[in-house]
Scaffold this motif. Structure first.
Motif, PDB file in Angstrom:
ATOM      1  N   GLY A  37      -2.350 -30.341  -4.520  1.00  0.00           N
ATOM      2  CA  GLY A  37      -3.047 -31.525  -4.993  1.00  0.00           C
ATOM      3  C   GLY A  37      -4.431 -31.196  -5.530  1.00  0.00           C
ATOM      4  N   LYS A  38      -4.834 -31.898  -6.607  1.00  0.00           N
ATOM      5  CA  LYS A  38      -6.147 -31.648  -7.193  1.00  0.00           C
ATOM      6  C   LYS A  38      -6.580 -32.855  -8.030  1.00  0.00           C
ATOM      7  N   ARG A  39      -7.869 -33.142  -8.018  1.00  0.00           N
ATOM      8  CA  ARG A  39      -8.448 -34.178  -8.872  1.00  0.00           C
ATOM      9  C   ARG A  39      -9.235 -33.501  -9.992  1.00  0.00           C
ATOM     10  N   PHE A  40      -9.291 -34.179 -11.151  1.00  0.00           N
ATOM     11  CA  PHE A  40      -9.988 -33.597 -12.292  1.00  0.00           C
ATOM     12  C   PHE A  40     -10.401 -34.717 -13.238  1.00  0.00           C
ATOM     13  N   GLY A  41     -11.057 -34.347 -14.349  1.00  0.00           N
ATOM     14  CA  GLY A  41     -11.540 -35.329 -15.309  1.00  0.00           C
ATOM     15  C   GLY A  41     -12.907 -35.861 -14.922  1.00  0.00           C
ATOM     16  N   LYS A  42     -13.428 -36.760 -15.740  1.00  0.00           N
ATOM     17  CA  LYS A  42     -14.738 -37.362 -15.502  1.00  0.00           C
ATOM     18  C   LYS A  42     -14.716 -38.147 -14.198  1.00  0.00           C
ATOM     19  N   ASN A  43     -15.649 -37.811 -13.311  1.00  0.00           N
ATOM     20  CA  ASN A  43     -15.752 -38.459 -12.002  1.00  0.00           C
ATOM     21  C   ASN A  43     -14.458 -38.361 -11.196  1.00  0.00           C
ATOM     22  N   ASP A  44     -13.682 -37.299 -11.462  1.00  0.00           N
ATOM     23  CA  ASP A  44     -12.406 -37.087 -10.760  1.00  0.00           C
ATOM     24  C   ASP A  44     -11.491 -38.304 -10.861  1.00  0.00           C
ATOM     25  N   GLU A  45     -11.451 -38.891 -12.058  1.00  0.00           N
ATOM     26  CA  GLU A  45     -10.627 -40.086 -12.254  1.00  0.00           C
ATOM     27  C   GLU A  45      -9.140 -39.804 -12.124  1.00  0.00           C
ATOM     28  N   TRP A  46      -8.718 -38.596 -12.488  1.00  0.00           N
ATOM     29  CA  TRP A  46      -7.296 -38.251 -12.468  1.00  0.00           C
ATOM     30  C   TRP A  46      -6.955 -37.429 -11.224  1.00  0.00           C
ATOM     31  N   GLY A  47      -5.760 -37.658 -10.705  1.00  0.00           N
ATOM     32  CA  GLY A  47      -5.291 -36.870  -9.581  1.00  0.00           C
ATOM     33  C   GLY A  47      -3.817 -36.547  -9.717  1.00  0.00           C
ATOM     34  N   VAL A  48      -3.439 -35.327  -9.285  1.00  0.00           N
ATOM     35  CA  VAL A  48      -2.033 -34.899  -9.291  1.00  0.00           C
ATOM     36  C   VAL A  48      -1.707 -34.326  -7.919  1.00  0.00           C
ATOM     37  N   ARG A  49      -0.606 -34.783  -7.348  1.00  0.00           N
ATOM     38  CA  ARG A  49      -0.138 -34.266  -6.056  1.00  0.00           C
ATOM     39  C   ARG A  49       1.343 -33.957  -6.183  1.00  0.00           C
ATOM     40  N   VAL A  50       1.742 -32.715  -5.866  1.00  0.00           N
ATOM     41  CA  VAL A  50       3.137 -32.279  -5.972  1.00  0.00           C
ATOM     42  C   VAL A  50       3.590 -31.764  -4.611  1.00  0.00           C
ATOM     43  N   ASN A  51       4.756 -32.241  -4.156  1.00  0.00           N
ATOM     44  CA  ASN A  51       5.357 -31.774  -2.904  1.00  0.00           C
ATOM     45  C   ASN A  51       6.774 -31.284  -3.177  1.00  0.00           C
ATOM     46  N   THR A  52       7.107 -30.112  -2.657  1.00  0.00           N
ATOM     47  CA  THR A  52       8.448 -29.544  -2.828  1.00  0.00           C
ATOM     48  C   THR A  52       9.031 -29.173  -1.467  1.00  0.00           C
ATOM     49  N   GLU A  53      10.352 -29.059  -1.424  1.00  0.00           N
ATOM     50  CA  GLU A  53      11.058 -28.752  -0.188  1.00  0.00           C
ATOM     51  C   GLU A  53      12.327 -27.971  -0.517  1.00  0.00           C
ATOM     52  N   ILE A  54      12.622 -26.941   0.273  1.00  0.00           N
ATOM     53  CA  ILE A  54      13.872 -26.195   0.181  1.00  0.00           C
ATOM     54  C   ILE A  54      14.406 -26.006   1.603  1.00  0.00           C
ATOM     55  N   LEU A  55      15.689 -26.369   1.832  1.00  0.00           N
ATOM     56  CA  LEU A  55      16.307 -26.262   3.145  1.00  0.00           C
ATOM     57  C   LEU A  55      17.618 -25.499   3.040  1.00  0.00           C
ATOM     58  N   ASN A  56      17.942 -24.719   4.076  1.00  0.00           N
ATOM     59  CA  ASN A  56      19.259 -24.099   4.160  1.00  0.00           C
ATOM     60  C   ASN A  56      19.509 -23.625   5.584  1.00  0.00           C
ATOM     61  N   GLY A  57      20.782 -23.369   5.894  1.00  0.00           N
ATOM     62  CA  GLY A  57      21.155 -22.855   7.211  1.00  0.00           C
ATOM     63  C   GLY A  57      21.598 -23.949   8.161  1.00  0.00           C
ATOM     64  N   ASN A  58      21.746 -23.590   9.436  1.00  0.00           N
ATOM     65  CA  ASN A  58      22.187 -24.505  10.486  1.00  0.00           C
ATOM     66  C   ASN A  58      20.980 -24.965  11.288  1.00  0.00           C
TER      67      ASN A  58
END
Length: 564
Positions: A37-58
């Motif tokens: 996650g990170k904010r950017f732009g003038k006065n940190d007006e924009w924000g992007v947050r990315v979450n990922t997940e990988i699962l396997n097994g028992n």
């Protein structure tokens, strides 16, 4: 008000986030998670947050394996006059083997061959047949926007869509295996079906804040529309059913000689639902008191389409309802809040499904759910306690069996299910270095106003009278915490064959324990965790509806989280 839930998506914070987490559980379950996650732009007006997940097994200690992956991205923007948020995501999960669901052979119950709920078997047993799998995928997109117009007024838009698909569902027919007798023999049939669902929603409106004398008003006027389409499967290329039977015993598990021959299948469009609505709400504040008054007018159209392998016709039901909602909060002090609320929700009418239902594919009459709650909350900087009394009412849907054909039944709305309860919950510091959390709920269920009073006074299946959870956390310092938790579920009624036969699923108590430790590796913050679920290895049944789900055995989990 009662039963209204607000959800806020995971947004970028003022400080950048780059976090990796790895989890190991059960016999061979692995999970990897990435949070950026990170904010950017003038006065940190924009924000992007990315979450990922990988699962396997028992992830457990019975025969099962899980694969999964997901990615979600949240983009938000905020300035002096507007606020926007976009969430997009995709997820896929597949579970092979892992059969844990059981029902009862209604015919054998009536014949006296099955007279009670059998004892829970060893939760490590294997009840899955070769080829059993469930795989689901889904995607979503949600957009929210607010725009300041001026003079205390702003406009808003909310919209989105979801697409889900149980793309592989090779399991026991009815998603369960059927217990046949008191000896614990069970049987079933292989079953496969896809169930794609598409849903869409749009809402727009205006919000205005103003004062009348000393009263502050926040008024919202909104219109909305939602619609959905669903599909289901027909087997064997429209009618060729060559499922084989399957079976075993609760004590021994699945028959080791079981084999699978799954037929091909196709999908057909089985239902469409459309809702239109308009809402008006006014939240008023005066001193230490707040009140919300609202009303929602809804119209709906539900349509079902027949299975092309059978004779049938398109069925549709149009309906409408006016649903009020109101709530009141009074704060005599900064720590104490006294509240009361009432809300109603409208349902378009459910579609009857089931191979043995006389009125399969028909639409039941629409129903309304009513919810009332009063309570008191106490909170300070480190502690929150809530005591609530509530009463909920919903339409009761019953299966009425045919005495001449014990496996056949009608599905009908008959009276209401009434839920009356009291709940106490606490969370927070009780002493230096000690935190406590937990809750106790008593819930009395009853069927009321049934046709000719036939089932008045009967309990609602699958719901226990008592639920409780209690936990303690000990934090000797800021880096170490130790957790212990107990969960209790009381005896639960179920109706295995008819509305006149009531059995009871025994109560159970489980214990969990864990530890968290914060440290650093080359100045990188690291959080290590260990947890043991079902510490005593108890075997028990979990009741749901008229069926049973077998518990999971003792399971260990280890995780490590790195803030990069």
């Amino acid at each position: 008000v009662a039963a209204v839930v607000n959800v806020d998506t995971k947004k970028a914070l003022d400080k950048p986030v780059l976090r990796y987490k790895q989890v190991f559980s059960g016999e061979s379950g692995l999970g990897e998670y990435l949070d950026i996650g990170k904010r950017f732009g003038k006065n940190d007006e924009w924000g992007v947050r990315v979450n990922t997940e990988i699962l396997n097994g028992n992830p457990g200690h019975y025969k099962a394996s899980k694969e999964g992956s997901s990615i979600f991205a949240n983009i938000d923007h905020q300035d002096a006059n507007s606020k926007s948020n976009l969430l997009v995501g995709y997820q896929y999960y597949e579970v092979d083997d892992g059969m844990r669901w059981f029902g009862f052979d209604a015919n054998n119950v009536k014949k006296g061959l099955l007279t009670h709920v059998p004892s829970a078997p060893n939760s490590k047993n294997n009840y899955s047949f070769p080829g059993m799998t469930k795989a689901s995928e889904g995607a979503l997109m949600v957009l929210n926007h607010e725009q300041v117009i001026g003079h205390g007024t702003k406009a808003f838009f909310n919209g989105g869509w979801t697409r889900s698909n149980l793309r592989k569902n090779i399991t026991g027919q009815g998603s369960r295996l059927y217990i046949l007798d008191d000896a614990g023999n069970y049987a079933g049939k292989y079953f496969t079906r896809r169930t794609p669902v598409h849903k869409y929603y749009v809402q727009t409106g205006i919000e205005n804040t103003f004062k009348t004398g000393e009263v502050e008003h926040d008024v919202v006027l909104a219109v909305d529309k939602s619609w959905s389409k669903s599909w289901t499967g027909v087997v064997g290329g429209y009618g060729l059913t060559n499922f084989k039977g399957l079976g075993g015993t609760l004590a021994g598990g699945v028959n080791p000689n079981e084999s699978v021959n799954i037929p091909t299948f196709s999908n057909f469009h089985n239902s469409t639902r459309t809702f239109w609505g308009v809402s008006l709400l006014d939240t008023m504040k005066l001193g230490k008191a707040q009140m919300m008054l609202g009303v929602h007018k809804h119209e709906s159209n539900a349509v079902t389409y027949p299975d092309p392998t059978k004779s049938g016709k398109v069925a549709s039901v149009k309906s409408s309802a006016v649903c009020p909602a109101y709530g009141f909060v009074y704060q005599p002090t900064d720590e104490v809040s006294i509240y009361a609320s009432h809300s109603e929700f409208f349902d378009a009418g459910s579609r009857v499904s089931g191979a043995n239902a006389y009125n399969a594919d028909e639409i039941l009459d629409p129903s309304k759910t009513k919810m009332d709650e009063i309570g008191v909350k106490y909170s300070n900087k480190n502690f929150l306690a809530t005591l609530a009394l509530f009463k909920n009412r919903e339409s009761s849907t019953l299966n009425v069996y045919d005495d001449k054909k014990p496996d056949w039944y009608w599905v009908t709305n008959d009276g209401e299910n009434e839920y009356k309860g009291i709940e106490l919950s606490i969370n927070g510091a009780i002493a230096d270095k000690w935190n406590a959390f937990g809750g106790l709920m008593y819930l009395d269920t009853e069927r009321v106003r049934t046709n000719k009073g036939t089932y008045d006074g009967y309990r609602v299946g699958g719901i226990p009278r008592f639920n409780a959870v209690a936990g303690l956390q000990y934090k000797p310092n800021n880096d170490l915490s130790i957790l212990a938790r107990a969960v209790y579920v009381g005896p639960t009624p179920i109706f295995p064959a008819s509305n006149a036969i009531e059995w009871e699923v025994p109560s159970y108590t489980t214990f969990d324990a864990g530890i968290n430790y914060k440290t650093q590796i080359n100045k990188m913050p690291v959080k290590l965790s260990a947890m043991c679920y079902n510490l005593t290895g108890k075997d028990y049944w979990i009741a749901y509806g008229s069926g049973l789900h077998l518990s999971s055995p003792r399971t260990f989990m280890l995780s490590a989280q790195f803030d990069l």
